[in-house]
Scaffold this motif. Structure first.
Motif, PDB file in Angstrom:
ATOM      1  N   GLY A  65     -40.908 -13.957  62.842  1.00 45.22           N
ATOM      2  CA  GLY A  65     -41.517 -13.447  64.069  1.00 45.22           C
ATOM      3  C   GLY A  65     -42.813 -12.722  63.785  1.00 45.22           C
ATOM      4  N   ALA A  66     -43.877 -13.110  64.491  1.00 44.87           N
ATOM      5  CA  ALA A  66     -45.190 -12.469  64.331  1.00 44.87           C
ATOM      6  C   ALA A  66     -45.500 -11.558  65.496  1.00 44.87           C
ATOM      7  CB  ALA A  66     -46.283 -13.513  64.141  1.00 44.87           C
ATOM      8  N   GLY A  67     -44.470 -10.910  66.040  1.00 48.34           N
ATOM      9  CA  GLY A  67     -44.712  -9.814  66.975  1.00 48.34           C
ATOM     10  C   GLY A  67     -45.181  -8.607  66.177  1.00 48.34           C
ATOM     11  N   HIS A  68     -45.315  -7.466  66.837  1.00 54.94           N
ATOM     12  CA  HIS A  68     -45.880  -6.310  66.146  1.00 54.94           C
ATOM     13  C   HIS A  68     -45.080  -5.899  64.913  1.00 54.94           C
ATOM     14  CE1 HIS A  68     -49.150  -5.841  68.735  1.00 54.94           C
ATOM     15  NE2 HIS A  68     -48.657  -5.000  69.627  1.00 54.94           N
ATOM     16  N   ALA A  69     -43.751  -5.968  64.965  1.00 56.30           N
ATOM     17  CA  ALA A  69     -42.951  -5.554  63.806  1.00 56.30           C
ATOM     18  C   ALA A  69     -43.194  -6.508  62.639  1.00 56.30           C
ATOM     19  CB  ALA A  69     -41.469  -5.495  64.165  1.00 56.30           C
ATOM     20  N   GLY A  70     -43.278  -7.799  62.933  1.00 56.64           N
ATOM     21  CA  GLY A  70     -43.551  -8.787  61.893  1.00 56.64           C
ATOM     22  C   GLY A  70     -44.970  -8.641  61.354  1.00 56.64           C
ATOM     23  N   VAL A  86     -44.923 -15.525  57.136  1.00 50.25           N
ATOM     24  CA  VAL A  86     -44.473 -15.190  58.491  1.00 50.25           C
ATOM     25  C   VAL A  86     -44.205 -16.485  59.252  1.00 50.25           C
ATOM     26  CG1 VAL A  86     -45.005 -13.908  60.598  1.00 50.25           C
ATOM     27  CG2 VAL A  86     -46.003 -13.170  58.425  1.00 50.25           C
ATOM     28  N   LEU A  87     -42.997 -16.614  59.776  1.00 46.84           N
ATOM     29  CA  LEU A  87     -42.659 -17.783  60.591  1.00 46.84           C
ATOM     30  C   LEU A  87     -42.727 -17.379  62.064  1.00 46.84           C
ATOM     31  CD1 LEU A  87     -39.585 -19.168  58.590  1.00 46.84           C
ATOM     32  CD2 LEU A  87     -42.009 -19.782  58.366  1.00 46.84           C
ATOM     33  N   GLU A  88     -43.611 -18.032  62.799  1.00 39.97           N
ATOM     34  CA  GLU A  88     -43.803 -17.695  64.216  1.00 39.97           C
ATOM     35  C   GLU A  88     -43.570 -18.949  65.059  1.00 39.97           C
ATOM     36  OE1 GLU A  88     -44.217 -15.114  66.321  1.00 39.97           O
ATOM     37  OE2 GLU A  88     -44.287 -16.680  67.854  1.00 39.97           O
ATOM     38  N   THR A 305     -49.385 -16.615  58.180  1.00 43.21           N
ATOM     39  CA  THR A 305     -48.540 -16.994  59.310  1.00 43.21           C
ATOM     40  C   THR A 305     -48.439 -18.513  59.466  1.00 43.21           C
ATOM     41  OG1 THR A 305     -49.350 -14.994  60.415  1.00 43.21           O
ATOM     42  CG2 THR A 305     -48.143 -16.568  61.778  1.00 43.21           C
ATOM     43  N   ARG A 306     -47.223 -19.007  59.589  1.00 38.54           N
ATOM     44  CA  ARG A 306     -47.016 -20.419  59.935  1.00 38.54           C
ATOM     45  C   ARG A 306     -46.641 -20.473  61.427  1.00 38.54           C
ATOM     46  NH1 ARG A 306     -43.469 -22.415  54.611  1.00 38.54           N
ATOM     47  NH2 ARG A 306     -44.873 -21.391  53.130  1.00 38.54           N
ATOM     48  N   TYR A 307     -47.526 -21.081  62.211  1.00 36.51           N
ATOM     49  CA  TYR A 307     -47.299 -21.152  63.660  1.00 36.51           C
ATOM     50  C   TYR A 307     -46.409 -22.345  64.004  1.00 36.51           C
ATOM     51  CZ  TYR A 307     -51.169 -17.832  63.872  1.00 36.51           C
ATOM     52  OH  TYR A 307     -51.977 -16.729  63.703  1.00 36.51           O
ATOM     53  N   PHE A 308     -45.906 -22.349  65.198  1.00 34.02           N
ATOM     54  CA  PHE A 308     -45.007 -23.408  65.705  1.00 34.02           C
ATOM     55  C   PHE A 308     -43.796 -23.587  64.794  1.00 34.02           C
ATOM     56  CE2 PHE A 308     -49.311 -24.548  67.239  1.00 34.02           C
ATOM     57  CZ  PHE A 308     -49.073 -24.465  68.606  1.00 34.02           C
ATOM     58  N   ALA A 309     -43.458 -22.552  64.042  1.00 31.53           N
ATOM     59  CA  ALA A 309     -42.333 -22.614  63.112  1.00 31.53           C
ATOM     60  C   ALA A 309     -41.125 -21.928  63.741  1.00 31.53           C
ATOM     61  CB  ALA A 309     -42.709 -21.962  61.788  1.00 31.53           C
ATOM     62  N   GLU A 310     -40.286 -22.710  64.364  1.00 30.59           N
ATOM     63  CA  GLU A 310     -39.123 -22.166  65.066  1.00 30.59           C
ATOM     64  C   GLU A 310     -37.938 -22.087  64.102  1.00 30.59           C
ATOM     65  OE1 GLU A 310     -38.211 -23.825  69.082  1.00 30.59           O
ATOM     66  OE2 GLU A 310     -36.177 -23.939  68.301  1.00 30.59           O
ATOM     67  N   VAL A 311     -37.503 -20.865  63.841  1.00 33.39           N
ATOM     68  CA  VAL A 311     -36.405 -20.652  62.892  1.00 33.39           C
ATOM     69  C   VAL A 311     -35.108 -21.161  63.492  1.00 33.39           C
ATOM     70  CG1 VAL A 311     -35.063 -18.895  61.666  1.00 33.39           C
ATOM     71  CG2 VAL A 311     -37.546 -18.666  61.859  1.00 33.39           C
TER      72      VAL A 311
END
Lengths: 535, 133
Positions: A65-70, A86-88, A305-311
């Motif tokens: 998650g690349a929200g603020h905590a991530g 970072v997986l976002e 950050t890796r975008y479109f990366a749904e865990v």
């Protein structure tokens, strides 16, 4: 230097003066002790990230998650030499820190797609929208990243209060908060002052204190010194404003509302002696939208950050962690291995993921609730609230069950157009409003606003945008809501790592729903992680 | 329209009336409207919810389980569901719950406003005012 206890504004010492004086004599530690002696907590608010030493070189941290905590975790840990991945799930970072502007595209779960049609330069913070002056962690990052701030008018005495279907003369009409403040204080103070002067409070007050209380009541409520009556005051506004020459000249003073009408209207529900802790002035907002903070972080951690990366799945063992994800653009599956994992995804989403947490930990995750929250933004062609009503920012608080409040923008003063917040709703009300189609929601919001600004609200409407966090994929709710039992049992469990996985986010703070909660939670967790990894 | 067609139409009408559930104390139509207004944003008009986000009500053991459990859940809220205690009058809530318990794949008993009232009274009076951030 006179007696430092009494060099304030002639009204005894101010706290600040007292502390400054202590500081001069005894140094900072005494000031801190002094603050604590005054009951001002210095421990709960965190000013800066933990000062960590050593190196994380050779260790990889997977951040979900690349929200603020991530973002915070990646930013601070990478400074120490950790390799962060970072997986976002989304194509952009920031989590709930989002701003709608021209071209913003969103899709509600099981609902309609929207493309924001606001004009260039107009925006709506549909996630976080306020930064209180004591959220030092948020202000730490805006300062460090040079994100320009402006004042967000969170309390405007000139703004209207509006209650419909209540008894008395104040029903179904806009009443300025300053009229209500003046009259409510004036009438109340008059009653207390007359009781005190008549000796009816003597069992609670000595003669000296009674005299001082009377002085306070007269001064604070603008009572007549001679008969302790309240007959209005200029601060509540004029019928005809004073000005130049003979006309308007001195102007014409206004008359106070009848106490009984105010009481029956229940408009006083909007008044409080001081704002709640997290709503006080000075309130800030970033210039250009709250997502400036998310973007400032991303300038620094975007390369991790890796975008479109749904865990989809996480597996941890004694030796490490592996996160499996799907690229939602290509459909391809991949995984990444690391030494530790910081899971900065909302728990509302985490509980649906396949992660091999221990049983008690998974149970604890299941104990938290998430708030249903939504906003509607309305772009108006004309700033009628500024032009006709002379209200610059702040909130119109109503008793309308469908929209709660209207908030006027604190950017672009005196420009032609503006985006106001036409609804800010929670829980059952949010469930109801979000059950409407987009067109119905806008109509609901316009109908409500039309009551307060008749003839202008609907006529000025340009385009709208609505968002409900419980209908947001990858969020499933606005913020964590802990029950008192959950705080006692589940919350402490989730603050500790489960194996090699650390949770972080606003949900692990007592600042739930605030960006500061995410920052400060991440600070705590990375400190724990670093100490363990350095051992 | 031929006589034969009218006859078939009447037969169909009769069949519809005969197949309708026994006279219901709760109003299924009002329940459907109330469901659409209060519940459908998440559980969807189909009652199927959205996998991974909002639970399905159709075929749900809770929606077909004991009435008091379901009533308490809706009144108090849980997980991502808010408390509807102050948001829906007893009669409307009875209609909605009865609709949910008798729609889609569900075949469960009705819920009465009296049942809701008695559970409401047993719940604590502490009503948290929603707070915005």
């Amino acid at each position: 230097m006179g007696n430092f206890m009494f060099d304030g504004f002639g009204m005894g010492p101010t706290r600040r003066h007292f502390l400054e004086q202590i500081g001069r004599v005894a140094g900072t530690s005494m000031v801190m002790a002094g603050l604590n002696a005054f009951g001002i907590s210095t421990a709960s608010a965190t000013d800066a990230p933990p000062a960590l030493t050593g190196s994380g070189k050779g260790k990889r941290i997977i951040i979900l998650g690349a929200g603020h905590a991530g973002q915070t975790s990646a930013y601070e840990l990478s400074k120490l030499g950790y390799e962060c991945v970072v997986l976002e799930a989304r194509g952009f970072a920031g989590g709930r820190c989002q701003t709608a502007r021209k071209g913003t595209k969103v899709q509600e779960l099981g609902g309609e797609a929207q493309t924001c049609k606001f004009d260039e330069g107009q925006h709506l913070n549909f996630g976080p929208w306020r930064i209180p002056f004591h959220h030092r962690s948020t202000l730490h990052y805006t300062r460090e990243f040079g994100v320009p701030l402006e004042v967000m008018v969170n309390d405007n005495d000139a703004a209207y209060l509006y209650h419909e279907n209540v008894p008395g003369a104040l029903a179904n009409k806009p009443v300025r908060k300053l009229e209500l403040l003046a009259d409510m204080h004036g009438h109340t103070n008059e009653i207390v002052a007359k009781a005190a002067a008549g000796g009816r409070l003597d069992d609670q007050l000595g003669a000296d204190d009674r005299a001082l209380l009377l002085e306070y009541l007269v001064s604070e409520g603008y009572l007549s010194k001679s008969d302790l009556s309240y007959r209005g005051t200029e601060g509540r506004g004029f019928k005809v404003n004073p000005g130049a020459g003979l006309s308007p000249g001195a102007g014409i003073e206004s008359e106070p509302y009848a106490f009984s009408d105010i009481l029956k209207s229940q408009l006083w529900r909007a008044l409080q002696s001081v704002g709640p802790y997290d709503q006080q002035r000075t309130m800030f907002q970033p210039v250009g939208g709250m997502d400036q903070i998310a973007m400032a972080f991303q300038k620094r951690v975007g390369r991790m950050t890796r975008y479109f990366a749904e865990v989809e799945k996480v597996r941890q063992s004694e030796n490490g962690v592996e996160a499996f994800y799907v690229d939602t653009k290509t459909g391809q599956r991949a995984s990444v291995k690391g030494d530790y994992c910081i899971c900065a995804i909302p728990l509302s989403v985490v509980r649906g993921l396949d992660i091999n947490f221990s049983r008690p930990f998974a149970d604890a995750i299941g104990q938290v609730s998430y708030a249903l929250v939504g906003k509607i933004g309305l772009q108006m062609k004309r700033r009628f609230w500024e032009l006709d009503d002379h209200i610059y920012g702040g909130h119109i608080m109503t008793n309308f069950s469908d929209i709660n409040q209207i908030s006027l923008p604190s950017y672009g003063w005196q420009k032609e157009k503006g985006v106001l917040l036409g609804a800010y709703v929670f829980q059952a009300t949010a469930a109801q409003l979000s059950g409407q189609t987009l067109a119905e929601r806008l109509d609901t919001a316009l109908a409500a606003g039309e009551k307060v600004f008749p003839g202008r609200y609907r006529a000025s409407f340009d385009s709208g945008f609505s968002w409900f966090w419980h209908r947001a994929q990858y969020n499933l709710g606005g913020w964590a809501e802990w029950s008192p039992e959950g705080r006692k049992t589940a919350y402490p469990k989730l603050l500790e790592p489960d194996g090699r996985i650390y949770l972080a986010g606003e949900h692990l703070s007592h600042l739930t729903g605030w960006q500061a909660g995410a920052f400060e939670s991440a600070w705590q967790q990375i400190e724990k992680l670093h100490h363990r990894a350095s051992a | 329209m031929t006589v034969k067609k009218i006859g078939l139409g009447l037969l169909a009408l009769a069949a519809t009336i005969l197949m309708a559930p026994a006279a219901s104390a709760q109003d299924m139509y009002a329940g459907k409207v109330g469901f659409a207004k209060n519940c459908s944003a998440c559980h969807q008009l189909t009652g199927l919810g959205i996998k991974g986000a909002f639970p399905a009500l159709s075929g749900s053991p809770i929606a077909q389980g004991p009435e008091d459990v379901m009533i308490s859940l809706v009144l108090q809220g849980r997980g991502g569901m808010p408390s509807f205690k102050g948001a829906i009058p007893e009669q409307t809530l009875a209609d909605i719950l009865t609709y949910v318990r008798g729609s889609w794949a569900n075949h469960a008993s009705e819920v009465s406003p009296e049942q809701i009232m008695s559970i409401k009274q047993a719940l604590s009076e502490v009503d948290q005012r929603p707070k915005g951030n």
